[in-house]
Design a protein around this motif. Structure first.
Motif, PDB file in Angstrom:
ATOM      1  N   PRO A 192     -24.178  -0.388 -50.951  1.00 21.70           N
ATOM      2  CA  PRO A 192     -23.737   0.501 -52.014  1.00 21.70           C
ATOM      3  C   PRO A 192     -22.243   0.779 -51.946  1.00 21.70           C
ATOM      4  CG  PRO A 192     -24.922   1.736 -50.344  1.00 21.70           C
ATOM      5  CD  PRO A 192     -25.063   0.291 -49.988  1.00 21.70           C
ATOM      6  N   TYR A 193     -21.657   1.101 -53.082  1.00 18.51           N
ATOM      7  CA  TYR A 193     -20.250   1.485 -53.149  1.00 18.51           C
ATOM      8  C   TYR A 193     -20.040   2.784 -52.387  1.00 18.51           C
ATOM      9  CZ  TYR A 193     -15.878   3.339 -55.020  1.00 18.51           C
ATOM     10  OH  TYR A 193     -14.617   3.876 -55.145  1.00 18.51           O
ATOM     11  N   GLY A 194     -18.906   2.883 -51.722  1.00 15.43           N
ATOM     12  CA  GLY A 194     -18.605   4.147 -51.068  1.00 15.43           C
ATOM     13  C   GLY A 194     -17.424   4.032 -50.141  1.00 15.43           C
ATOM     14  N   TYR A 233     -16.067  -2.590 -60.762  1.00 19.79           N
ATOM     15  CA  TYR A 233     -16.314  -3.470 -61.904  1.00 19.79           C
ATOM     16  C   TYR A 233     -17.413  -4.497 -61.629  1.00 19.79           C
ATOM     17  CZ  TYR A 233     -11.897  -1.664 -63.885  1.00 19.79           C
ATOM     18  OH  TYR A 233     -10.892  -0.868 -64.398  1.00 19.79           O
ATOM     19  N   PRO A 234     -17.363  -5.241 -60.530  1.00 16.54           N
ATOM     20  CA  PRO A 234     -18.452  -6.200 -60.297  1.00 16.54           C
ATOM     21  C   PRO A 234     -19.793  -5.521 -60.064  1.00 16.54           C
ATOM     22  CG  PRO A 234     -16.947  -6.129 -58.422  1.00 16.54           C
ATOM     23  CD  PRO A 234     -16.288  -5.395 -59.534  1.00 16.54           C
ATOM     24  N   LEU A 235     -19.797  -4.338 -59.459  1.00 17.32           N
ATOM     25  CA  LEU A 235     -21.059  -3.626 -59.250  1.00 17.32           C
ATOM     26  C   LEU A 235     -21.655  -3.164 -60.571  1.00 17.32           C
ATOM     27  CD1 LEU A 235     -20.166  -1.479 -56.105  1.00 17.32           C
ATOM     28  CD2 LEU A 235     -21.348  -3.675 -56.200  1.00 17.32           C
ATOM     29  N   LEU A 236     -20.815  -2.687 -61.470  1.00 18.68           N
ATOM     30  CA  LEU A 236     -21.297  -2.281 -62.789  1.00 18.68           C
ATOM     31  C   LEU A 236     -21.826  -3.488 -63.560  1.00 18.68           C
ATOM     32  CD1 LEU A 236     -18.445   0.213 -63.723  1.00 18.68           C
ATOM     33  CD2 LEU A 236     -20.842   0.818 -63.367  1.00 18.68           C
ATOM     34  N   ALA A 237     -21.135  -4.604 -63.446  1.00 18.71           N
ATOM     35  CA  ALA A 237     -21.602  -5.822 -64.119  1.00 18.71           C
ATOM     36  C   ALA A 237     -22.955  -6.243 -63.572  1.00 18.71           C
ATOM     37  CB  ALA A 237     -20.579  -6.936 -63.941  1.00 18.71           C
ATOM     38  N   ASN A 257     -20.795  11.242 -67.611  1.00 17.33           N
ATOM     39  CA  ASN A 257     -20.677  11.862 -66.292  1.00 17.33           C
ATOM     40  C   ASN A 257     -19.779  11.011 -65.395  1.00 17.33           C
ATOM     41  OD1 ASN A 257     -22.736  14.190 -66.463  1.00 17.33           O
ATOM     42  ND2 ASN A 257     -23.850  12.429 -67.269  1.00 17.33           N
ATOM     43  N   GLY A 258     -18.496  11.133 -65.588  1.00 13.39           N
ATOM     44  CA  GLY A 258     -17.518  10.328 -64.879  1.00 13.39           C
ATOM     45  C   GLY A 258     -17.216   9.047 -65.639  1.00 13.39           C
ATOM     46  N   SER A 259     -16.020   8.500 -65.415  1.00 16.65           N
ATOM     47  CA  SER A 259     -15.643   7.295 -66.152  1.00 16.65           C
ATOM     48  C   SER A 259     -16.492   6.094 -65.742  1.00 16.65           C
ATOM     49  CB  SER A 259     -14.159   6.984 -65.962  1.00 16.65           C
ATOM     50  OG  SER A 259     -13.847   6.781 -64.605  1.00 16.65           O
ATOM     51  N   ASN A 260     -17.081   6.109 -64.545  1.00 18.33           N
ATOM     52  CA  ASN A 260     -17.972   5.009 -64.182  1.00 18.33           C
ATOM     53  C   ASN A 260     -19.167   4.926 -65.124  1.00 18.33           C
ATOM     54  OD1 ASN A 260     -16.550   3.967 -61.965  1.00 18.33           O
ATOM     55  ND2 ASN A 260     -17.420   5.486 -60.583  1.00 18.33           N
ATOM     56  N   GLU A 261     -19.708   6.087 -65.518  1.00 16.45           N
ATOM     57  CA  GLU A 261     -20.829   6.057 -66.459  1.00 16.45           C
ATOM     58  C   GLU A 261     -20.362   5.608 -67.837  1.00 16.45           C
ATOM     59  OE1 GLU A 261     -24.630   8.748 -66.844  1.00 16.45           O
ATOM     60  OE2 GLU A 261     -23.006   9.688 -67.988  1.00 16.45           O
ATOM     61  N   VAL A 262     -19.139   5.973 -68.204  1.00 19.12           N
ATOM     62  CA  VAL A 262     -18.578   5.473 -69.466  1.00 19.12           C
ATOM     63  C   VAL A 262     -18.525   3.950 -69.443  1.00 19.12           C
ATOM     64  CG1 VAL A 262     -16.502   5.380 -70.885  1.00 19.12           C
ATOM     65  CG2 VAL A 262     -17.256   7.572 -69.948  1.00 19.12           C
TER      66      VAL A 262
END
Length: 362
Positions: free
Chosen positions: A18-20, A120-124, A90-95
């Motif tokens: 996971p990201y962190g 970016y790759p995780l969101l993709a 809820n945060g720009s990541n959710e956007v």
């Protein structure tokens, strides 16, 4: 008790982490680009009052369209925008996730330019999109020709341009955005999470929205507004794009309390942003001092500095951590990244990193 290996996990998630970033309780935390200054008491009092008022109605669902908040964001951004061109989550990541849910997905491709934001790759992957990372120049800059060539080669459905870029702090000219919009058949998103820290804040892709109906510009309240713990991100785009994002959002995704807290902060935007100039000064101080020590700091338009000339990033990270100073190893060889903090935090960082410096420059 089952382990992760015992579960029928999606094949493309097996072996992933996971990201962190490290969350350590140390005196000087300069690793995740937070705003070092807490919000002013006058703002906190208004936020508490607004949330308290909202609590009286939490037995009902919140405004699904968060209309008042969208109007407030439009007013803050300017550029002739109105509520019909604004989205929030809820945060720009959710956007960004909403954008990929609407315009990415299986069989579609997201293109960005590495090194850049590691989410970016995780969101993709989360939406089943392929991710392509085209290279930046050695100094991490990005020009129109490079972007155009990558778009022509990969024919992406979505392009993400991070400006200022994370983790390098690199600025990007509006000609690059124009070139991307002209070359791409799909959507072009400019991630301006750190825009308020730029040396020239007038150079924003918001000024191009009227000319490009497939251009999106995302922002966040986490950085300049010191609202990292509240989780509010937002986006400006053509109203048709906003309609597309409605198709993928969860019902009532922005709570009444989140909306109230964000509105209260926006009412105090000048106060909230006053500390931005102080952080910009600390960033520029860090760049100058690191250069004098013999490191190679990259120019930054964000609230952090990536610096090279680090012989052993892991050892340097651990050495500063032993001094109570937490920075970030972003995985770029020979570099570390440090967030601009308070003057006292900058003092502590510079004192610690000085012991690890190459030969000082005259």
């Amino acid at each position: 008790m089952a382990s992760l290996d015992d579960l029928p996990l999606r094949a493309d998630l097996v072996g992933r982490t996971p990201y962190g970033a490290p969350q350590l309780d140390v005196p000087v935390r300069l690793n995740v680009n937070e705003n070092a200054f807490p919000i002013a008491d006058v703002v906190a009092d208004d936020v508490v009052a607004a949330v308290r008022e909202a609590i009286a109605g939490v037995h009902r669902y919140p405004d699904r369209e968060f209309t008042e908040l969208r109007e407030a964001f439009a007013g803050y951004l300017g550029h002739g925008l109105d509520a019909s061109s604004i989205w929030a989550a809820n945060g720009s990541n959710e956007v960004l996730q909403h954008v990929l849910q609407a315009f990415g997905g299986p069989g579609r491709t997201l293109l960005s330019f590495s090194p850049t934001y590691s989410m970016y790759p995780l969101l993709a992957q989360g939406v089943g999109s392929a991710y392509v990372a085209a290279p930046r120049a050695a100094d991490h800059t990005l020009d129109a020709a490079t972007v155009t060539a990558a778009i022509e080669e990969h024919d992406p459905d979505v392009v993400f341009l991070c400006a200022p870029n994370n983790p390098t702090g690199t600025a990007m000219g509006l000609d690059v955005v124009e070139a991307a919009c002209d070359a791409a058949r799909g959507m072009v998103l400019v991630d301006e999470a750190y825009a308020e820290f730029a040396h020239d804040r007038s150079q924003t892709a918001l000024s191009l929205l009227g000319r490009h109906e497939r251009l999106l510009v995302s922002r966040t309240m986490s950085k300049a507004f010191a609202y990292a713990g509240v989780r509010v991100g937002y986006l400006a785009a053509d109203p048709a794009v906003i309609d597309a994002l409605r198709l993928v959002r969860l019902p009532y995704h922005l709570s009444a309390l989140t909306q109230a807290a964000a509105l209260a902060a926006l009412r105090h935007a000048p106060t909230m942003l006053a500390r931005v100039d102080e952080l910009r000064a600390q960033r520029d101080r860090i760049v100058a001092e690191l250069g004098r020590m013999g490191f190679s700091p990259f120019p930054s338009d964000a609230n952090f500095v990536l610096f090279g000339g680090v012989a052993d990033p892991h050892a340097a990270f651990e050495g500063m951590l032993a001094d109570g100073v937490l920075v970030r190893d972003v995985g770029i060889p020979g570099t570390l990244r440090v967030t601009a903090g308070t003057p006292e935090e900058t003092d502590a960082f510079l004192a610690s990193v000085a012991r690890l410096a190459p030969s000082p420059r005259p």
